[in-house]
Design a protein around this motif. Structure first.
Motif, PDB file in Angstrom:
ATOM      1  N   LYS A  27      74.100  44.435  32.077  1.00 28.83           N
ATOM      2  CA  LYS A  27      73.457  45.310  33.048  1.00 28.83           C
ATOM      3  C   LYS A  27      72.299  44.542  33.688  1.00 28.83           C
ATOM      4  O   LYS A  27      71.590  43.787  32.986  1.00 28.83           O
ATOM      5  N   LEU A  41      71.807  51.688  40.954  1.00 23.29           N
ATOM      6  CA  LEU A  41      71.004  50.481  40.755  1.00 23.29           C
ATOM      7  C   LEU A  41      71.405  49.453  41.826  1.00 23.29           C
ATOM      8  O   LEU A  41      72.556  49.041  41.898  1.00 23.29           O
ATOM      9  N   VAL A  52      66.504  44.589  40.893  1.00 27.14           N
ATOM     10  CA  VAL A  52      66.687  45.954  40.384  1.00 27.14           C
ATOM     11  C   VAL A  52      65.835  46.937  41.187  1.00 27.14           C
ATOM     12  O   VAL A  52      64.605  46.871  41.161  1.00 27.14           O
ATOM     13  N   SER A  53      66.503  47.820  41.929  1.00 28.05           N
ATOM     14  CA  SER A  53      65.814  48.945  42.586  1.00 28.05           C
ATOM     15  C   SER A  53      66.710  50.163  42.423  1.00 28.05           C
ATOM     16  O   SER A  53      67.928  50.038  42.298  1.00 28.05           O
ATOM     17  N   ALA A  54      66.092  51.324  42.458  1.00 27.16           N
ATOM     18  CA  ALA A  54      66.881  52.554  42.360  1.00 27.16           C
ATOM     19  C   ALA A  54      67.081  53.129  43.766  1.00 27.16           C
ATOM     20  O   ALA A  54      66.133  53.210  44.546  1.00 27.16           O
ATOM     21  N   GLU A  83      76.344  50.744  40.202  1.00 24.14           N
ATOM     22  CA  GLU A  83      75.558  49.666  40.822  1.00 24.14           C
ATOM     23  C   GLU A  83      76.055  49.406  42.238  1.00 24.14           C
ATOM     24  O   GLU A  83      77.189  49.730  42.573  1.00 24.14           O
ATOM     25  N   GLU A 101      61.822  49.699  37.634  1.00 25.19           N
ATOM     26  CA  GLU A 101      62.356  50.929  38.245  1.00 25.19           C
ATOM     27  C   GLU A 101      63.798  51.115  37.796  1.00 25.19           C
ATOM     28  O   GLU A 101      64.617  50.211  37.968  1.00 25.19           O
ATOM     29  N   LYS A 102      64.081  52.276  37.233  1.00 24.86           N
ATOM     30  CA  LYS A 102      65.443  52.504  36.744  1.00 24.86           C
ATOM     31  C   LYS A 102      66.074  53.651  37.524  1.00 24.86           C
ATOM     32  O   LYS A 102      65.356  54.534  38.018  1.00 24.86           O
ATOM     33  N   PRO A 103      67.379  53.658  37.662  1.00 21.95           N
ATOM     34  CA  PRO A 103      68.024  54.800  38.326  1.00 21.95           C
ATOM     35  C   PRO A 103      67.673  56.107  37.619  1.00 21.95           C
ATOM     36  O   PRO A 103      67.477  56.126  36.399  1.00 21.95           O
ATOM     37  N   THR A 113      71.211  45.773  43.564  1.00 20.75           N
ATOM     38  CA  THR A 113      70.815  44.365  43.463  1.00 20.75           C
ATOM     39  C   THR A 113      71.033  43.727  44.829  1.00 20.75           C
ATOM     40  O   THR A 113      71.870  44.178  45.609  1.00 20.75           O
ATOM     41  N   SER A 130      65.736  54.429  49.266  1.00 20.24           N
ATOM     42  CA  SER A 130      64.947  54.226  48.046  1.00 20.24           C
ATOM     43  C   SER A 130      63.606  54.917  48.234  1.00 20.24           C
ATOM     44  O   SER A 130      63.370  55.544  49.264  1.00 20.24           O
TER      45      SER A 130
END
Ligand code: SF4
Ligand code: SF4
Ligand code: SF4
Length: 903
Positions: free
Chosen positions: A439, A793, A896-898, A865, A784-786, A795, A846
């Motif tokens: 992940k 997520l 990584v961004s949600a 993702e 930052e997590k979903p 990328t 976002s």
């Protein structure tokens, strides 16, 4: 052992295993070839190279016949010449070889042979409709009426580039009724348009489309230089005519690439001649923040006068209110002069560049572990000596194509093994023996899990190496104690069995090379990731030997050099800390100024300082932060707040639109200097054409600004002069000079004296810091997590056909034709759940902003993702990304961004 044979009546020596052709070529005897292709070990098709061997009834092909002790060989008897002449006649009659209208005229081996053997074109040519022709490729023109079925294109595609786009063309004609069956037509899905087949084609069957009619061989000049795109640093030849670049070629046996190029290096030069190039200085006429900014043309004198007035006012007011963005696109000399300007003229260490955004974690992390933050091995040694490659967080095929090619060759030709660890199903997976899909943001857990197996379960670490060459092992050993494969599996999503398999393969390697890139560095745990990689190399003793090492692949052409030159807020050239008094004194004496002893702000910090109106004046050379920096809306708001912004570039970039003054810079094809590639090799860049319009090399512009400000110490007259000032101040470059770089085809740092040969492998006897240092690293989750509101997520990353913020590649029609727009990769299960079809437009949002983008539904990304390339202004990925920073390197977590996705 040396053996002897007789060649055309004289004795020559050879080593066992050499062919007659190789012996003849080493002895300076010319035997003509057509199909023979050394790099691909391809031979024995055309029979042009036949020779007479005493005692043999038949003529033998010299390319495939081994030389033997005492053998008597004749290369140009009447019988040999007659046979060659017959072959040439047959080849000429087999197609439509109209030399006068062919683009390969004067650059065609068949034509040369026909001329040398007195052969002429057959009177009646075969009808043109019996040959397939393919004109639809944007870069390659294929006319098989000129094909002699030598198979070199097949060898180039399969054995050299390892794309496998061309099938074996050697079927019997009568067995295959349609021409498509036996001509080497490429599979469009597999062809990556590298152009290696054009290079291999000895006739005019495959030619570059854009170069047709642009200049015959005798009308063009070739200038050897270094590619302007990625950090591989391929050697290229710019073919020019009337002050324009008309073609790019690359010589076999030269440079790190040995004649191979990728699509951008070979075909991406059109931007140099673009009508959109900036040709005169521009001064803003519209107010700040205007939706459509306007500018008027100005003379250099007026533009420089205005800049000098504003910069002088800024330094008189407060040097800390000045910021400077240097450039990984520019030469070492330009970066050196730029950081000198910021420090010595403006009195600030607020100088940084986009290495902050790609490999600052490498610079910090490897310095902490080894003492120097660069690739430990050479590309050549990586390619030939490693038996296991651990490719983690590197989409090598798209970001560093020629290095990817070398890894694939190692798999194909000498049975090396690739392990891939990547959240996406990248091309390298197809060439690997094992792919683990961690992940995003869980690399520390994966690496700790692998090392737990090696150190705790198998006791398989290299204890001798650990004891003799490293320190702090016990802390590290304790830190990975609880990272059982099962625990690592819980965090990473990789099965415990696969983690054990990776560990087994690494333990079984004679020489393992770890290859990584921005998938490792662009995290809030970027430095943790890098030191974990260093831990793995030290644990297994895979460092400081041929093929064994830690190899961060640097993204841009001169990102390594820009760092080396001190375009960073905490170090002077050669990574000498600004707070190190002795180092500072050296530069103070050299430059005749007093320097600040505290680190300045990084790129990402400077943007916040600008937003807070503490930095009020900004000088940007060849950077485009509006697209390259995280949280693009914040960047735009910040730039609009500046009192004065100068942007120096080759095009009107998205950042230039915020400028008060825009200065036209020369492209790399128009200037001299040096780039330092990813393997620390300093290579010459040579001007092939004059500067376009009134544009000037960046070093010259900086010097002119300094002079306009009334400052001494910048009266440079050439790039060579700048290098001569820089090298003695920079320990790694001390022994280098333009003369040596020219004569030796580049030098790898450190090179400490004029007799030092350069350093292909780092840390062979001891680490730069003495002992290598293990670090105990705990796992931290991404910032930052979903969640329920932003469940996906995101990328971001590169694609093969475009580059960085698209400033150059998006001015190349053929590249735009192949990839005209950004596509967001989305897993089919997610697409179905959202009711989104392939190629449908969607909104991606976002917490920072929103973009509209077309989708590509593909299993390349995992469920939950998505992936967006960052090259496209119309769908700028960095509108979505967050400026969450690694605490040490200050790199943003681009990976990584949600986000949420809606139709
Ligand atoms: S352009 Fe490259 S990938 Fe395409 S057929 Fe030619 S060698 Fe193969
Ligand atoms: S296209 Fe060119 S390289 Fe390929 S088989 Fe024909 S002549 Fe040879
Ligand atoms: S691999 Fe990199 S350096 Fe080589 S041709 Fe391609 S872009 Fe240029």
């Amino acid at each position: 052992m040396q053996l002897k044979m007789m060649l055309d009546g004289g004795w020559v020596s050879f080593t066992p295993g050499q062919t007659i052709l190789e012996v003849a070529h080493s002895a300076g005897v010319n035997i003509p070839t057509l199909c023979y292709y050394k790099e691909a070990d391809h031979k024995d098709i055309c029979r042009i190279c036949v020779v007479e061997v005493e005692g043999s009834e038949r003529l033998v092909p010299s390319c495939s016949t081994p030389a033997r002790e005492g053998m008597e060989v004749w290369t140009n008897t009447e019988r040999v010449m007659l046979s060659r002449r017959k072959t040439i006649d047959m080849l000429l009659a087999s197609g439509r070889h109209g030399c006068f209208t062919c683009d390969a005229n004067s650059d065609c081996r068949l034509q040369d042979l026909a001329y040398a053997h007195g052969a002429t074109i057959a009177e009646s040519l075969p009808p043109s409709d019996m040959f397939p022709q393919a004109y639809d490729d944007p870069f390659i023109y294929r006319d098989y009426s000129k094909c002699i079925l030598c198979g070199r294109c097949y060898a180039a595609c399969n054995e050299v580039q390892v794309y496998g786009a061309i099938k074996n063309p050697f079927g019997r004609r009568e067995d295959h009724p349609g021409p498509e069956c036996w001509y080497p037509l490429p599979d469009k899905d597999k062809c990556m348009v590298c152009g290696q087949c054009i290079d291999a084609c000895p006739v005019g069957a495959l030619v570059e489309k854009n170069a047709r009619g642009a200049g015959r061989r005798w009308e063009t000049e070739k200038t050897s230089t270094t590619c302007t795109y990625c950090g591989v640093g391929c050697n290229i030849e710019l073919n020019t005519k009337d002050g324009r670049v008309v073609k790019v070629t690359s010589g076999s046996g030269v440079g790190v690439n040995d004649g191979s190029l990728c699509i951008k290096g070979r075909f991406g030069y059109e931007f140099v001649n673009s009508p959109e190039r900036l040709k005169k200085p521009l001064i803003r006429t519209s107010p700040k923040g205007a939706e459509v900014p306007t500018f008027r043309k100005a003379s250099w004198e007026e533009a420089l006068g205005l800049i000098a007035e504003k910069f002088n006012a800024a330094r008189a007011d407060n040097p800390c209110s000045f910021g400077a963005f240097s450039s990984a696109r520019c030469t070492n000399e330009e970066n050196y002069v730029f950081q000198k300007f910021a420090r010595a003229v403006m009195g600030t260490n607020n100088v940084d560049h986009c290495a902050r955004l790609c490999h600052s974690s490498t610079v910090s992390g490897l310095s902490m572990s080894f003492g120097s933050g660069a690739m430990t091995n050479s590309i050549a040694d990586l390619a030939k000596d490693a038996d296991v490659y651990f490719v983690i967080g590197s989409n090598t095929t798209e970001a560093h194509p020629v290095i990817a090619m070398k890894l694939k060759q190692a798999v194909r030709h000498r049975d090396a093994k690739i392990i891939v660890a990547d959240p996406r199903r990248i091309d390298m997976v197809d060439h690997s023996v094992l792919w683990v899909r961690q992940k995003p943001g869980t690399d520390v857990a994966l690496l700790n899990g692998i090392m737990h197996v090696i150190a705790h379960e198998k006791n398989g670490g290299n204890s001798k190496f650990i004891k003799e060459r490293t320190e702090n092992y016990d802390d590290f050993f304790q830190a990975i104690k609880d990272f059982t494969p099962e625990e690592a599996s819980r965090i990473t999503g990789v099965s415990a069995a696969d983690i054990r398999k990776v560990a087994d393969m690494i333990m079984g390697a004679k020489a393992m090379s770890i290859v990584y890139s921005m998938g490792i560095t662009q995290h809030t745990t970027g430095v943790d990731n890098v030191v974990s990689i260093a831990n793995l190399a030290m644990l297994t003793g895979n460092i400081g030997r041929p093929g064994a090492g830690v190899n961060p692949l640097r993204g841009q052409n001169n990102v390594q050099g820009a760092c080396d030159m001190g375009a960073l807020p905490d170090v002077l050239p050669g990574y000498q800390k600004v707070w190190d008094e002795a180092a500072r004194k050296k530069f103070e004496q050299g430059w005749g100024v007093t320097l600040k002893d505290k680190a300045g702000f990084t790129v990402t910090e400077m943007m916040d300082e600008i937003y807070a109106k503490r930095i009020k004046t900004l000088y940007v050379m060849g950077e485009n932060p509006v697209l390259s920096d995280p949280d693009g809306n914040h960047v735009k708001k910040a730039l609009a707040k500046l009192d004065f912004l100068v942007v120096q570039d080759i095009f009107m970039t998205e950042t230039a639109q915020f400028a008060d003054v825009i200065l036209p810079a020369s492209s790399w094809a128009e200037k001299d200097g040096t780039f330092t590639n990813t393997e620390r090799r300093v290579q010459l860049v040579r001007a092939a054409i004059p500067s376009v319009g009134e544009s000037k090399p960046d070093w010259k512009i900086i010097s002119m600004i300094a002079e306009a400000m009334g400052v001494d110490g910048f009266n440079f007259r050439s790039a060579r002069g700048i290098f001569n000032e820089m090298a003695p101040l920079t320990p790694q470059y001390k022994g280098m000079s333009y003369k040596r770089l020219d004569a030796e085809g580049g030098l790898q740092w450190p090179c400490s004296s004029h007799k030092h040969p350069g350093t292909p492998i780092l840390h062979t006897e001891k680490f730069t810091r003495g002992l290598g240092k293990f670090h105990a690293v705990a796992y931290r989750a991404p910032a930052e997590k979903p969640d329920a509101e932003y469940p996906f997520l995101l990328t971001t990353g590169r694609i093969l056909q475009h580059y960085h913020t698209g400033t150059m590649t998006r001015k190349v029609a053929g590249l735009n034709h192949i990839v005209p727009e950004a596509l967001m990769e989305l897993n089919p299960a997610d697409a179905e759940a959202l009711g989104i079809k392939d190629r449908e437009m969607v909104k991606v949002k976002s917490r920072r902003g929103e973009i509209t983008i077309r989708t590509k539904v593909t299993f390349k990304v995992a469920k939950g993702e998505c992936f967006i390339p960052f090259h496209f202004v119309e769908a700028s990925a960095n509108i979505l990304t967050a400026a969450n920073l690694d605490p040490i390197s200050k790199i943003p977590e681009f990976k990584v961004s949600a986000v949420k996705i809606t139709k």
